[in-house]
Design a protein around this motif. Structure first.
Motif, PDB file in Angstrom:
ATOM      1  N   CYS A   1       0.836  -1.206   0.000  1.00 34.10           N
ATOM      2  CA  CYS A   1       0.000   0.000   0.000  1.00 34.10           C
ATOM      3  C   CYS A   1       0.868   1.253   0.000  1.00 34.10           C
ATOM      4  CB  CYS A   1      -0.900  -0.015   1.243  1.00 34.10           C
ATOM      5  SG  CYS A   1      -1.842   1.512   1.484  1.00 34.10           S
TER       6      CYS A   1
ATOM      7  N   GLY B   1       0.132   4.023   1.125  1.00 26.92           N
ATOM      8  CA  GLY B   1      -0.106   4.791   2.344  1.00 26.92           C
ATOM      9  C   GLY B   1       0.531   4.182   3.571  1.00 26.92           C
TER      10      GLY B   1
ATOM     11  N   CYS C   1      -4.939  -0.301   8.141  1.00 24.11           N
ATOM     12  CA  CYS C   1      -4.645   0.904   7.360  1.00 24.11           C
ATOM     13  C   CYS C   1      -5.792   1.902   7.467  1.00 24.11           C
ATOM     14  CB  CYS C   1      -4.414   0.531   5.896  1.00 24.11           C
ATOM     15  SG  CYS C   1      -4.119   1.941   4.822  1.00 24.11           S
TER      16      CYS C   1
ATOM     17  N   GLU D   1      -5.850   7.616  -7.541  1.00 24.33           N
ATOM     18  CA  GLU D   1      -5.531   7.263  -6.155  1.00 24.33           C
ATOM     19  C   GLU D   1      -4.132   7.729  -5.729  1.00 24.33           C
ATOM     20  OE1 GLU D   1      -6.082   3.072  -5.762  1.00 24.33           O
ATOM     21  OE2 GLU D   1      -8.267   3.214  -5.691  1.00 24.33           O
TER      22      GLU D   1
ATOM     23  N   TRP E   1      -1.262   9.153  -3.390  1.00 22.96           N
ATOM     24  CA  TRP E   1      -1.051   9.183  -1.938  1.00 22.96           C
ATOM     25  C   TRP E   1      -0.449  10.538  -1.569  1.00 22.96           C
ATOM     26  CZ3 TRP E   1      -2.306   7.857   2.617  1.00 22.96           C
ATOM     27  CH2 TRP E   1      -1.445   8.008   3.697  1.00 22.96           C
TER      28      TRP E   1
ATOM     29  N   SER F   1       1.193  12.313   1.153  1.00 24.82           N
ATOM     30  CA  SER F   1       1.858  11.989   2.413  1.00 24.82           C
ATOM     31  C   SER F   1       1.775  13.109   3.438  1.00 24.82           C
ATOM     32  CB  SER F   1       3.331  11.649   2.150  1.00 24.82           C
ATOM     33  OG  SER F   1       3.992  12.736   1.515  1.00 24.82           O
TER      34      SER F   1
ATOM     35  N   LYS G   1      -1.669  12.522   4.769  1.00 26.84           N
ATOM     36  CA  LYS G   1      -2.003  11.099   4.915  1.00 26.84           C
ATOM     37  C   LYS G   1      -3.418  10.793   4.427  1.00 26.84           C
ATOM     38  CE  LYS G   1       1.228  10.310   8.690  1.00 26.84           C
ATOM     39  NZ  LYS G   1       1.438   9.809  10.064  1.00 26.84           N
TER      40      LYS G   1
ATOM     41  N   ARG H   1      -5.675   9.768   0.649  1.00 30.32           N
ATOM     42  CA  ARG H   1      -5.586   9.285  -0.719  1.00 30.32           C
ATOM     43  C   ARG H   1      -6.924   9.512  -1.408  1.00 30.32           C
ATOM     44  NH1 ARG H   1      -3.713   3.749  -0.551  1.00 30.32           N
ATOM     45  NH2 ARG H   1      -5.840   3.168  -0.033  1.00 30.32           N
TER      46      ARG H   1
END
Length: 345
Positions: free
Chosen positions: A26, A28, A53, A85, A87, A89, A92, A94
């Protein structure tokens, strides 16, 4: 989810291009994910059992996966760049999609399942921290039932200077619908003239006869100036519904605006303060102030078109005396006389 990372080279890959021979995780939470590719379901990745998650899209339905891929294909034809999709960061999160037009980035959330107002607000706030504009697009589940005002309020945004909601329809693509409603109870409709002023009067008469609490404040205020709530001018019964959000009958706000202008001209800013005294829906992507501003602008435009008010500089001025009534029957007869005169002319 439709995107995962290859563990060997940290490269992102779509599930449609992935192979069972690779190991994926993943983007994430960095946990191991499993490629699910068969003859029935759309290829996608799923967290292995036991993962916690926070950003996992486990439980995505076929409609959600199909809609997300269809949106991806459609938007690639219209925008300079489209990401599936991605990510983020820093926050945090998506989102389902991100699109770029020139220098402007938009986050798109394709929503099929039920979601709380708090989650809509939290996600939207996160994206806006990165200066991304946010659009929530509603899937099939939201189109198979009558939507309540509080549900529409979660996802409404200002689009083309109107309060609107976006829907995904496989045969039509992204469809925008303006939110016009009466008393916050009807569904998404096109704005149109309402020929139900007598029904509005009957509803008001019933509220007075039943001593309903919602008429007490304005009734007490009118008593002080020797007027009756049932006798409010016909101009207080709107011919057009105003954009959604208000949780009381529109006449209650309109009469307060007109009574204020009867005393002296006011600015739009001063009239905006009146709107804060009434209950409004809780919005997920908008501040209530923005909704109130749209609501007031439409009201003022309608009153100007009816020759009731005019703008003089930055002031709103009442330009004609409005007719008040003493009884229900007197008021109804006056309306019937006006309608008959307009019909014959």
């Amino acid at each position: 989810m439709l995107i995962a990372k290859i563990i060997e080279n940290d490269q992102l890959i779509q599930a449609t291009q992935a192979s069972n021979s690779e190991i994926y995780y993943c983007p994430g939470c960095k946990a191991r994910v499993q490629l699910k590719k068969g003859n029935i379901n759309i290829p996608h990745f799923a967290h292995i059992n036991g993962s916690n998650c926070d950003v996992s899209a486990e439980g995505e339905t076929v409609n959600h996966l199909q809609g997300k891929l269809a949106l991806f294909t459609l938007l690639k034809q219209k925008y300079d760049e489209v990401r599936l999709e991605p990510w983020l960061s820093q926050i945090k999160q998506r989102p389902d999609l991100m699109v770029r037009k020139g220098k402007d980035w938009f986050v798109i959330e394709f929503q099929c399942a039920t979601i709380s107002l708090e989650k809509v607000r939290a996600r939207t706030k996160g994206y806006r921290q990165l200066n991304y504009k946010v659009i929530w697009i509603l899937g099939e589940n939201y189109q198979n039932k009558r939507l309540q005002a509080r549900t529409i309020a979660k996802f409404a945004i200002i689009y083309q200077q109107q309060l609107q909601v976006a829907f995904w329809q496989p045969t039509k693509g992204i469809v925008w619908q303006a939110w016009w409603q009466i008393d916050g109870k009807s569904r998404v409709l096109k704005r149109q003239m309402m020929a139900n002023q007598p029904q509005q009067l009957l509803k008001l008469q019933q509220a007075v006869m039943q001593s309903k609490p919602e008429v007490w404040p304005i009734q007490n205020e009118l008593y002080k100036i020797k007027r009756l709530v049932i006798g409010i001018p016909w101009e207080c019964h709107p011919q057009y519904s105003l954009p959604g959000g208000l949780k009381v009958a529109q006449w209650q706000v309109i009469i307060r605006v007109l009574l204020t202008l009867e005393k002296q001209p006011r600015t739009s800013f001063q009239l905006m303060k009146l709107l804060t005294e009434f209950p409004w829906q809780r919005f997920g992507c908008l501040s209530v102030k923005k909704v109130q501003k749209i609501w007031l602008n439409y009201l003022l435009d309608d009153l100007i078109s009816g020759g009731i008010i005019k703008r003089t500089g930055d002031r709103i001025v009442l330009v004609r005396t409005l007719k008040w009534f003493n009884t229900y029957q007197e008021k109804l007869q006056a309306k019937l006389k006006i309608d008959t005169t307009n019909f014959l002319s």
